[in-house]
Design a protein around this motif. Structure first.
Motif, PDB file in Angstrom:
ATOM      1  N   ASP A   4       0.829  -1.206   0.000  1.00  0.00           N
ATOM      2  CA  ASP A   4       0.000   0.000   0.000  1.00  0.00           C
ATOM      3  C   ASP A   4       0.859   1.250   0.000  1.00  0.00           C
ATOM      4  O   ASP A   4       0.595   2.208  -0.719  1.00  0.00           O
ATOM      5  CB  ASP A   4      -0.916   0.015   1.234  1.00  0.00           C
ATOM      6  CG  ASP A   4      -2.180  -0.764   0.972  1.00  0.00           C
ATOM      7  OD1 ASP A   4      -2.415  -1.080  -0.213  1.00  0.00           O
ATOM      8  OD2 ASP A   4      -2.897  -1.055   1.935  1.00  0.00           O
ATOM      9  N   GLU A   7       2.479   1.716  -3.259  1.00  0.00           N
ATOM     10  CA  GLU A   7       1.485   2.166  -4.224  1.00  0.00           C
ATOM     11  C   GLU A   7       1.211   3.658  -4.036  1.00  0.00           C
ATOM     12  O   GLU A   7       1.083   4.412  -4.995  1.00  0.00           O
ATOM     13  CB  GLU A   7       0.199   1.365  -4.052  1.00  0.00           C
ATOM     14  CG  GLU A   7      -0.723   1.485  -5.241  1.00  0.00           C
ATOM     15  CD  GLU A   7      -2.060   0.847  -4.990  1.00  0.00           C
ATOM     16  OE1 GLU A   7      -2.239   0.199  -3.946  1.00  0.00           O
ATOM     17  OE2 GLU A   7      -2.928   1.008  -5.855  1.00  0.00           O
ATOM     18  N   LEU A   8       1.154   4.055  -2.752  1.00  0.00           N
ATOM     19  CA  LEU A   8       0.895   5.472  -2.453  1.00  0.00           C
ATOM     20  C   LEU A   8       1.992   6.344  -3.033  1.00  0.00           C
ATOM     21  O   LEU A   8       1.720   7.369  -3.689  1.00  0.00           O
ATOM     22  CB  LEU A   8       0.819   5.647  -0.943  1.00  0.00           C
ATOM     23  CG  LEU A   8       0.393   7.020  -0.448  1.00  0.00           C
ATOM     24  CD1 LEU A   8      -1.034   7.279  -0.857  1.00  0.00           C
ATOM     25  CD2 LEU A   8       0.532   7.103   1.051  1.00  0.00           C
ATOM     26  N   ALA A  27       1.711   6.472  -6.641  1.00  0.00           N
ATOM     27  CA  ALA A  27       0.607   7.363  -6.986  1.00  0.00           C
ATOM     28  C   ALA A  27       1.067   8.813  -6.990  1.00  0.00           C
ATOM     29  O   ALA A  27       0.742   9.586  -7.892  1.00  0.00           O
ATOM     30  CB  ALA A  27      -0.534   7.170  -5.998  1.00  0.00           C
ATOM     31  N   PHE A  28       1.869   9.174  -5.987  1.00  0.00           N
ATOM     32  CA  PHE A  28       2.375  10.544  -5.936  1.00  0.00           C
ATOM     33  C   PHE A  28       3.251  10.845  -7.147  1.00  0.00           C
ATOM     34  O   PHE A  28       3.180  11.934  -7.720  1.00  0.00           O
ATOM     35  CB  PHE A  28       3.170  10.780  -4.649  1.00  0.00           C
ATOM     36  CG  PHE A  28       2.306  11.173  -3.501  1.00  0.00           C
ATOM     37  CD1 PHE A  28       1.508  12.303  -3.586  1.00  0.00           C
ATOM     38  CD2 PHE A  28       2.269  10.423  -2.342  1.00  0.00           C
ATOM     39  CE1 PHE A  28       0.694  12.669  -2.540  1.00  0.00           C
ATOM     40  CE2 PHE A  28       1.454  10.778  -1.292  1.00  0.00           C
ATOM     41  CZ  PHE A  28       0.669  11.899  -1.386  1.00  0.00           C
ATOM     42  N   LEU A  36       2.981   9.567 -10.026  1.00  0.00           N
ATOM     43  CA  LEU A  36       2.096   9.752 -11.177  1.00  0.00           C
ATOM     44  C   LEU A  36       1.433  11.125 -11.149  1.00  0.00           C
ATOM     45  O   LEU A  36       1.365  11.826 -12.167  1.00  0.00           O
ATOM     46  CB  LEU A  36       1.039   8.645 -11.189  1.00  0.00           C
ATOM     47  CG  LEU A  36       0.039   8.679 -12.333  1.00  0.00           C
ATOM     48  CD1 LEU A  36       0.747   8.667 -13.662  1.00  0.00           C
ATOM     49  CD2 LEU A  36      -0.923   7.514 -12.249  1.00  0.00           C
ATOM     50  N   VAL A  37       0.963  11.515  -9.961  1.00  0.00           N
ATOM     51  CA  VAL A  37       0.326  12.830  -9.842  1.00  0.00           C
ATOM     52  C   VAL A  37       1.298  13.920 -10.270  1.00  0.00           C
ATOM     53  O   VAL A  37       0.933  14.862 -10.996  1.00  0.00           O
ATOM     54  CB  VAL A  37      -0.137  13.076  -8.392  1.00  0.00           C
ATOM     55  CG1 VAL A  37      -0.545  14.524  -8.213  1.00  0.00           C
ATOM     56  CG2 VAL A  37      -1.298  12.186  -8.064  1.00  0.00           C
ATOM     57  N   SER A  63      -5.295  11.457 -19.806  1.00  0.00           N
ATOM     58  CA  SER A  63      -6.199  10.604 -19.037  1.00  0.00           C
ATOM     59  C   SER A  63      -6.527   9.342 -19.828  1.00  0.00           C
ATOM     60  O   SER A  63      -6.593   8.256 -19.266  1.00  0.00           O
ATOM     61  CB  SER A  63      -7.459  11.359 -18.643  1.00  0.00           C
ATOM     62  OG  SER A  63      -8.089  11.855 -19.778  1.00  0.00           O
ATOM     63  N   ILE A  79      -3.601   7.018 -19.646  1.00  0.00           N
ATOM     64  CA  ILE A  79      -3.515   6.327 -18.358  1.00  0.00           C
ATOM     65  C   ILE A  79      -4.513   5.172 -18.306  1.00  0.00           C
ATOM     66  O   ILE A  79      -4.176   4.061 -17.878  1.00  0.00           O
ATOM     67  CB  ILE A  79      -3.741   7.320 -17.206  1.00  0.00           C
ATOM     68  CG1 ILE A  79      -2.556   8.275 -17.126  1.00  0.00           C
ATOM     69  CG2 ILE A  79      -3.903   6.589 -15.886  1.00  0.00           C
ATOM     70  CD1 ILE A  79      -2.779   9.432 -16.204  1.00  0.00           C
ATOM     71  N   ILE A  80      -5.724   5.445 -18.776  1.00  0.00           N
ATOM     72  CA  ILE A  80      -6.723   4.365 -18.781  1.00  0.00           C
ATOM     73  C   ILE A  80      -6.207   3.186 -19.593  1.00  0.00           C
ATOM     74  O   ILE A  80      -6.255   2.031 -19.167  1.00  0.00           O
ATOM     75  CB  ILE A  80      -8.051   4.862 -19.376  1.00  0.00           C
ATOM     76  CG1 ILE A  80      -8.672   5.923 -18.471  1.00  0.00           C
ATOM     77  CG2 ILE A  80      -9.032   3.716 -19.527  1.00  0.00           C
ATOM     78  CD1 ILE A  80      -9.864   6.587 -19.079  1.00  0.00           C
ATOM     79  N   PHE A  90      -3.521   1.268 -17.859  1.00  0.00           N
ATOM     80  CA  PHE A  90      -4.052   0.456 -16.762  1.00  0.00           C
ATOM     81  C   PHE A  90      -4.747  -0.785 -17.288  1.00  0.00           C
ATOM     82  O   PHE A  90      -4.631  -1.868 -16.712  1.00  0.00           O
ATOM     83  CB  PHE A  90      -5.018   1.277 -15.898  1.00  0.00           C
ATOM     84  CG  PHE A  90      -4.353   1.899 -14.710  1.00  0.00           C
ATOM     85  CD1 PHE A  90      -4.401   1.295 -13.476  1.00  0.00           C
ATOM     86  CD2 PHE A  90      -3.662   3.091 -14.832  1.00  0.00           C
ATOM     87  CE1 PHE A  90      -3.785   1.865 -12.379  1.00  0.00           C
ATOM     88  CE2 PHE A  90      -3.042   3.668 -13.746  1.00  0.00           C
ATOM     89  CZ  PHE A  90      -3.103   3.050 -12.521  1.00  0.00           C
ATOM     90  N   ILE A  91      -5.467  -0.622 -18.407  1.00  0.00           N
ATOM     91  CA  ILE A  91      -6.160  -1.787 -18.947  1.00  0.00           C
ATOM     92  C   ILE A  91      -5.144  -2.779 -19.526  1.00  0.00           C
ATOM     93  O   ILE A  91      -5.247  -3.983 -19.307  1.00  0.00           O
ATOM     94  CB  ILE A  91      -7.172  -1.361 -20.027  1.00  0.00           C
ATOM     95  CG1 ILE A  91      -8.305  -0.553 -19.384  1.00  0.00           C
ATOM     96  CG2 ILE A  91      -7.769  -2.575 -20.718  1.00  0.00           C
ATOM     97  CD1 ILE A  91      -9.251   0.047 -20.368  1.00  0.00           C
ATOM     98  N   ARG A 133      -3.370  -5.129 -17.264  1.00  0.00           N
ATOM     99  CA  ARG A 133      -4.163  -6.230 -16.719  1.00  0.00           C
ATOM    100  C   ARG A 133      -3.844  -7.529 -17.432  1.00  0.00           C
ATOM    101  O   ARG A 133      -4.006  -8.603 -16.883  1.00  0.00           O
ATOM    102  CB  ARG A 133      -5.655  -5.937 -16.888  1.00  0.00           C
ATOM    103  CG  ARG A 133      -6.133  -4.720 -16.185  1.00  0.00           C
ATOM    104  CD  ARG A 133      -6.391  -4.999 -14.759  1.00  0.00           C
ATOM    105  NE  ARG A 133      -7.649  -5.715 -14.595  1.00  0.00           N
ATOM    106  CZ  ARG A 133      -8.057  -6.158 -13.423  1.00  0.00           C
ATOM    107  NH1 ARG A 133      -7.301  -5.977 -12.367  1.00  0.00           N
ATOM    108  NH2 ARG A 133      -9.199  -6.780 -13.317  1.00  0.00           N
TER     109      ARG A 133
END
Lengths: 215, 662, 311
Positions: A4, A7-8, A11-12, A14-15, A102, A105-106, A109-110, A113
């Motif tokens: 976690d 990941e956090l 995430a930062f 990425l932001v 955006s 990114i989608i 992410f896909i 998978r």
């Protein structure tokens, strides 16, 4: 818990990459890059704690030294010396860039998978994030006019690769990483020197003038 | 049975006396509503033959099942209100050939009703054509106007393009069922390829009529130029017949649809919605703006429809019924408030003689009731509580949220994005109607025409008033409409949605009550209570004096009405931000230099181009070029070549014929 | 009965605390600037003062100008009855749906924008145009955040969402929340018209958004409009604090629990006010045409939040 936290941090990163897209000032852009590199270093350090590998500590330290301090400092100096306009010029305006990003990114992410990365939770969670960062970096390189912003795009991309490498494989062999660092630092220095020299002969620095040089 | 036919056809007989025809139309529409509601509640679905035709299998059967009855109610509600409005409107606007007008008008409404009740492909197509052609006549009613001719032509072309696709779909269905009767088509099992083609042809064919993105180009051209009462009927009900057929086909005729059918409808819906509202925002022709809003609302309806199809695929019938409720509720609502707005636009048009919003201004004082009704319509269409638009938009949001229950990754990722597109659509719609009301009804009159405006006559107000009160009624008591839709969900999905969506009286809720529930009546009452308390407190404790002064104009003494914010100024930020989308052209058109010390007189123009229209123009240009090329190649004027063609064709036919024998 | 009293208490608490937030923001900014600044209760005095003054109305104004201030004030007050503060019993609990909340807020914005047009002044329309644009662009991000939380807690009912958030502790927050938090912060800044989107302290044609709309308002109309915007900010901050700082939603009815709940709520709100003030001090106001970029950034954040949560 560890995953976690990683990941956090991812995430930062990425932001900050997205913030990089939406910044329109050079100095701000460099600051964002420095902060982003700091988070990358942190993530490498934490993964080092997790997998207790000494290589990663060194790698984290090198990231901190080179990417958070040396490269931003060089870039600051370069911007100051070159007296170029401190606004970022783009081919695609920021709102549209963000829309494109955006969707990128989608897609990443896909896509991730369907890639089998083995059983590690960390890699599953962080890999899509780092892939998006790589794409964002590539997009910055494509959409920005000035060479110096393209350089920042390249560095962002490199951060993404770094994040992916450490999270998926718990780091490459140290010698490879040092090689990469060396490449990055040489690349950055070269780029700033070249830009600097071009600047002495031409006032307006953007990619189009560089293109003219090639002719 | 007799009732139905009499009420539908009676008004046509009175066309010689237009006023009487409109009154009879109103009365018979009201009777039809009562008739339909009675049959709907009793689940008493009639089937009868209108008349036998000579061709076998092409009779004119009528079936009044739940779905048809619902649409009869929708059509009749609007036609009743519009007919009352027309009593004054036809004479005040002073159209030529009033009898012809009345004849076309009444026949048009009858054809609408027959379209949604016909139960045979052939008879359906005949009524469909009658409806299309009559509305085409109404579009070109003021045929001396260049704009009308152009709009009418595009409409005629597009509608027949649509009909061609519809015919293709019908032929496919006929080939697989061996019958033109809709009864034989119910839940027809088709091969996957055929199913896809039927889906696609239906989507394009009826989508053209609905004004779905990207085949909407005719709609903003044809609707605004028609007489306003006809615009109300066209935007309010005619495009809904396409929705009717969507529901018929996708839930009643087709069986086991794949998930991506629903997803495609959802995508098209969300794009229509956003696209429509964004172009509406850039318009300052009032009726054109409303026409673009029709595209938006069709999009919202299709979003509900798309998620219903997704649930239908996943065999979640209760949720499918819920999403269908959202779509049908919005269909009814849009019919009501869009007709209301078109009627309001007609009233302002009648009094100011211009469709340009920039020339209105200050109508709230000159036409207070029209403004009030228009305001109610605007609040409804902007989906603001507690009016009816909000209820159906809330239902649509909930059905989008519930799409989370479908176990498909793509759906789970994209549906929230569609929902935020819907949110943007709603917000832009509100912005757009702030613009309409702010620029055209508030402030000071901006032209001589609007200065001379006065309130319209009683029947026009009455017609608008009916629709406005329906907006409030269905907003506060949505259960009425849910009760009407319930038999439809019973018919199509075997679910009594009323027992799920309004399980507690005065509440509307998702099938799972705790997931989401609202009561608009409660909201309205609490709002009124707070408002009353606030008013009393202010009255008791605050300073209640009011001083009337001229508006501060930054020290200028002379009042300049053009200093007020204009419609194009209002939408300028959006035009600029989404420049890639609008392709705006702004600039100074004419500069008149009078004296060098003063500002020259300038004409500022700002135009936007519909990107899809440009695409159409490119395609048509390409087609013309290719045809030109072929014309030169093939038809080069030599008679020998033509003879050769005839010869080759006959040989080809011969070969085909022989082949058939083997 | 006790539930009803608690509901009334919460309702009154949000309304009364609303001007205080503005006061704290102002005070913090003054302190940071090195000046002493007005008392944190100044907004209350301002409103009282405005109520004592007469209304100066344009001769071109219609009944919209008379009813709009009441509606603009009443909408957030009604919504204050939707929100649980320290207990899940709310005054209008029958209706506390989050989508309804967003759309009811839009009703207030709608009439506020109409108010801007009604006086036939050029500033009003300008403000309306800008406000509608900013509000529209904030909407997708807001809806996306709402979607994320509605799906997490499997309900669109505000009380249920809050309860769900309070059940899990901080550590059980998914990573996606961090994005949602940032996105919601953007939305709040935009909706409540603070720096860097709008500057509530100046009346400059080039920059003002919210102030331009209410430029012609005076007396009780202005007071009502101000109350409306104070409570609107308070509602957003309550939403924010109860989702992201999940302390202090007590189920117990004891006096101590209520007292603690109120105390924690006030502390949370003051903290957020201080954070907003610091944010305002460290940022320059964005150019108007940079606002779409900021809103788009917020939207991308909310989108990532959704995707990270999903995948």
């Amino acid at each position: 818990m560890f995953s976690d936290f990683i990941e956090l941090i991812g995430a930062f990163v990425l932001v900050l990459a997205i913030l990089q897209i939406s910044s329109d000032r050079l100095f701000f852009s460099v600051k964002v890059y420095a902060l982003q590199s700091f988070f990358v270093a942190l993530s490498i350090f934490v993964i080092g704690l997790y997998s207790s590998s000494n290589d990663l500590y060194i790698s984290a330290f090198l990231t901190l030294l080179i990417k958070v301090i040396i490269i931003p400092f060089t870039l600051f100096e370069a911007i100051k010396e070159m007296k170029i306009k401190r606004e970022i010029e783009t081919y695609i305006n920021i709102t549209n860039s963000l829309m494109i990003i955006s969707s990128i990114i989608i897609i990443s992410f896909i896509l991730t998978r369907y890639i089998d990365l083995g059983g590690e939770i960390i890699s599953k969670k962080i890999f899509p994030i780092s892939l998006s960062i790589i794409f964002v970096g590539a997009f910055i390189m494509v959409s920005r006019k000035k060479p110096i912003t393209q350089l920042i795009g390249f560095l962002t991309l490199e951060n993404g690769i770094m994040l992916a490498a450490t999270s998926v494989t718990y780091g490459m062999p140290l010698i490879v990483e040092i090689g990469i660092f060396f490449d990055v630092i040489v690349g950055a220095t070269m780029a700033t020197i070249i830009i600097h020299h071009i600047n002495e002969t031409v006032d307006d620095i953007d990619e189009r003038t560089v293109e003219n040089f090639e002719e | 049975m007799d009732f139905f036919i009499i009420f539908t056809l009676l008004p046509i007989l009175f066309f010689a006396k237009p006023r009487v025809a409109f009154i009879v139309q109103t009365l018979s529409s009201l009777s039809l509503i009562v008739f339909s509601i009675i049959h709907l509640i009793n689940h008493d679905y009639l089937t009868f033959i209108l008349f036998n035709s000579l061709i076998n299998g092409a009779d004119f059967p009528i079936r009044l099942d739940a779905l048809s009855l619902l649409f009869v109610i929708i059509i009749s509600t609007i036609s009743a209100a519009v007919s009352i409005y027309s009593i004054n409107y036809l004479y005040d606007e002073d159209y030529h050939h009033k009898r012809l007008f009345a004849f076309i008008y009444t026949t048009f409404i009858a054809s609408l009703i027959f379209v949604v009740t016909s139960f045979n492909a052939i008879s359906f197509l005949i009524f469909w054509e009658i409806m299309s052609v009559l509305s085409f006549f109404m579009v070109i009613y003021s045929y001396k106007n260049e704009e009308n001719k152009k709009g009418g032509f595009i409409y005629l072309f597009m509608t027949h393009l649509g009909t061609a696709f519809i015919t293709l779909a019908f032929i496919l269905m006929y080939k697989n069922s061996g019958s033109f009767d809709f009864n034989d088509w119910i839940h027809l099992s088709l091969s996957n390829t055929t199913k896809f083609w039927v889906f696609l042809f239906v989507l394009i064919g009826f989508g053209t009529k609905a004004g779905m993105f990207p085949i909407h180009v005719w709609l903003p051209k044809a609707h605004p130029v028609a007489p306003s009462n006809i615009s109300a009927l066209m935007s309010g009900v005619m495009i809904k017949t396409a929705i009717y057929m969507f529901v018929r086909f996708y839930f009643y005729f087709l069986n086991d649809i794949p998930w991506w059918y629903g997803f495609i409808v959802l995508i098209i819906g969300s794009f229509s919605a956003l696209f429509g509202v964004m172009y509406a925002l850039a318009q300052h022709d009032l009726k054109k703006l409303l026409a673009y809003h029709s595209i938006e609302n069709i999009g919202i309806i299709m979003m509900g429809l798309g998620s219903a199809m997704l649930f239908f695929y996943a065999k979640l019938n209760i949720l499918a019924a819920f999403a269908l409720l959202a779509a049908l509720f919005h269909t009814y609502n849009h019919a009501i408030f869009k007709s209301l707005l078109f009627l309001g636009a007609g009233a302002t048009l009648l009094k100011t003689h211009t469709k340009d919003m920039e020339k209105y201004g200050g109508l709230i004082k000159l036409m207070p009731f029209t403004t009030l009704f228009f305001l109610i319509g605007s609040i409804s269409i902007s989906a603001l509580p507690p009016f009816n638009g909000f209820v159906s938009e809330w239902l649509t949001y909930q059905s989008l949220l519930l799409n989370n229950n479908i176990n498909i990754e793509l759906v789970k990722i994209f549906v929230p994005i569609f929902a935020s597109m819907l949110a943007l659509t709603g917000a832009f719609a509100a912005a757009c109607f702030v613009k309409v009301i702010g620029v055209s009804f508030l402030g000071k009159p901006k032209s001589q025409n609007s200065k001379k405006a006065s309130e319209v006559r009683f029947y026009m107000l009455f017609g608008m008033g009916i629709l406005a009160s329906l907006c409030i009624l269905f907003g506060l008591f949505p259960n009425i409409v849910i009760k009407m839709v319930s038999p439809v969900s019973m018919l199509l999905l075997n679910v009594n949605i009323a027992s799920f969506a309004s399980s507690k009286s005065l509440f509307i809720s998702t099938p799972n009550f705790s997931f989401g529930h609202i009561t608009t009546l409660g909201l309205a009452l609490s709002f009124i209570a707070v408002l009353a308390i606030l008013y009393l407190l202010v009255k008791k404790f605050a300073n209640t004096q009011t001083r009337i002064t001229p508006t501060w104009a930054c020290g200028q003494i002379k009042e300049n009405v053009n200093a007020q914010y204009s419609a194009s100024g209002f939408s300028q930020p959006v035009r600029r931000v989404f420049a890639f989308f609008y392709n705006p052209k702004e600039g100074v058109k004419k500069v008149e230099q009078k004296s060098k010390y003063f500002f020259p007189k300038k004409d500022y123009i700002a135009t936007t181009t519909d990107g899809i229209e440009t695409l159409y123009q490119l395609i048509s240009k390409a087609i013309i070029n290719i045809s030109d090329y072929l014309l030169k190649k093939i038809e080069n004027g030599s008679i020998h070549i033509y003879l050769l063609y005839i010869f080759l064709t006959s040989i080809a036919f011969l070969i085909y014929a022989i082949q058939g024998d083997f | 009965m006790a539930d009803f009293l608690i509901a009334i208490l919460q309702f009154i608490l949000i309304i009364t605390i609303a001007p205080l937030i503005s006061g704290i923001i102002h005070k913090t900014k003054s302190l940071l600037r090195g000046s002493k600044g007005a008392s944190i209760f100044q907004p209350y005095y301002n409103i009282l003062k405005l109520f004592q003054k007469e209304v100066v109305l344009s001769k071109d104004a219609s009944w919209i100008s008379i009813i709009a201030p009441y509606i603009v004030a009443a909408v957030p007050i009604v919504l204050a009855g939707f929100l649980p503060v320290f207990n899940s019993h709310t005054l209008f609990s029958f209706n506390s749906d989050i989508i309804a909340l967003v759309y009811t807020l839009a009703l207030g914005t709608f009439f506020l924008a109409l108010y801007g047009f009604d006086q036939a002044s050029s500033f009003g329309g300008l403000g309306s145009s800008r406000e509608m644009m900013v509000a529209s662009l904030a909407e997708p991000a807001l809806m996306m955040v709402i979607f994320t939380f509605a799906l997490q807690s499997n309900s669109t009912n505000i009380s249920t969402i809050f309860e769900h958030m309070h059940k899990g502790e901080f550590l059980q927050f998914p990573v996606s929340s961090i994005f949602a938090l940032m996105a919601l912060y953007f939305v709040i800044i935009a909706e409540s018209g603070r720096i860097p989107i709008d500057n509530p302290e100046t009346h400059l044609e080039l920059t003002m958004i919210h102030e331009a709309m209410i430029l012609d308002a005076s007396g009780r109309s202005l007071a009502l409009l101000e109350i409306g915007s104070f409570i609107k900010t308070a509602i957003f901050l309550t939403l924010f604090s109860n989702i992201f700082i999940p302390f202090g939603l007590y189920e117990a009815n004891s006096f101590l629990a209520i007292f603690l709940g109120i105390l924690i709520y006030i502390i949370k709100m003051s903290l957020l006010a201080v954070i907003i003030a610091i944010g305002e001090m460290s940022l320059a106001k964005l150019r108007y045409f940079r606002i779409p970029d900021a809103m788009m950034f917020g939207f991308v954040l909310s989108l990532i939040s959704m995707i990270v949560y999903r995948l």
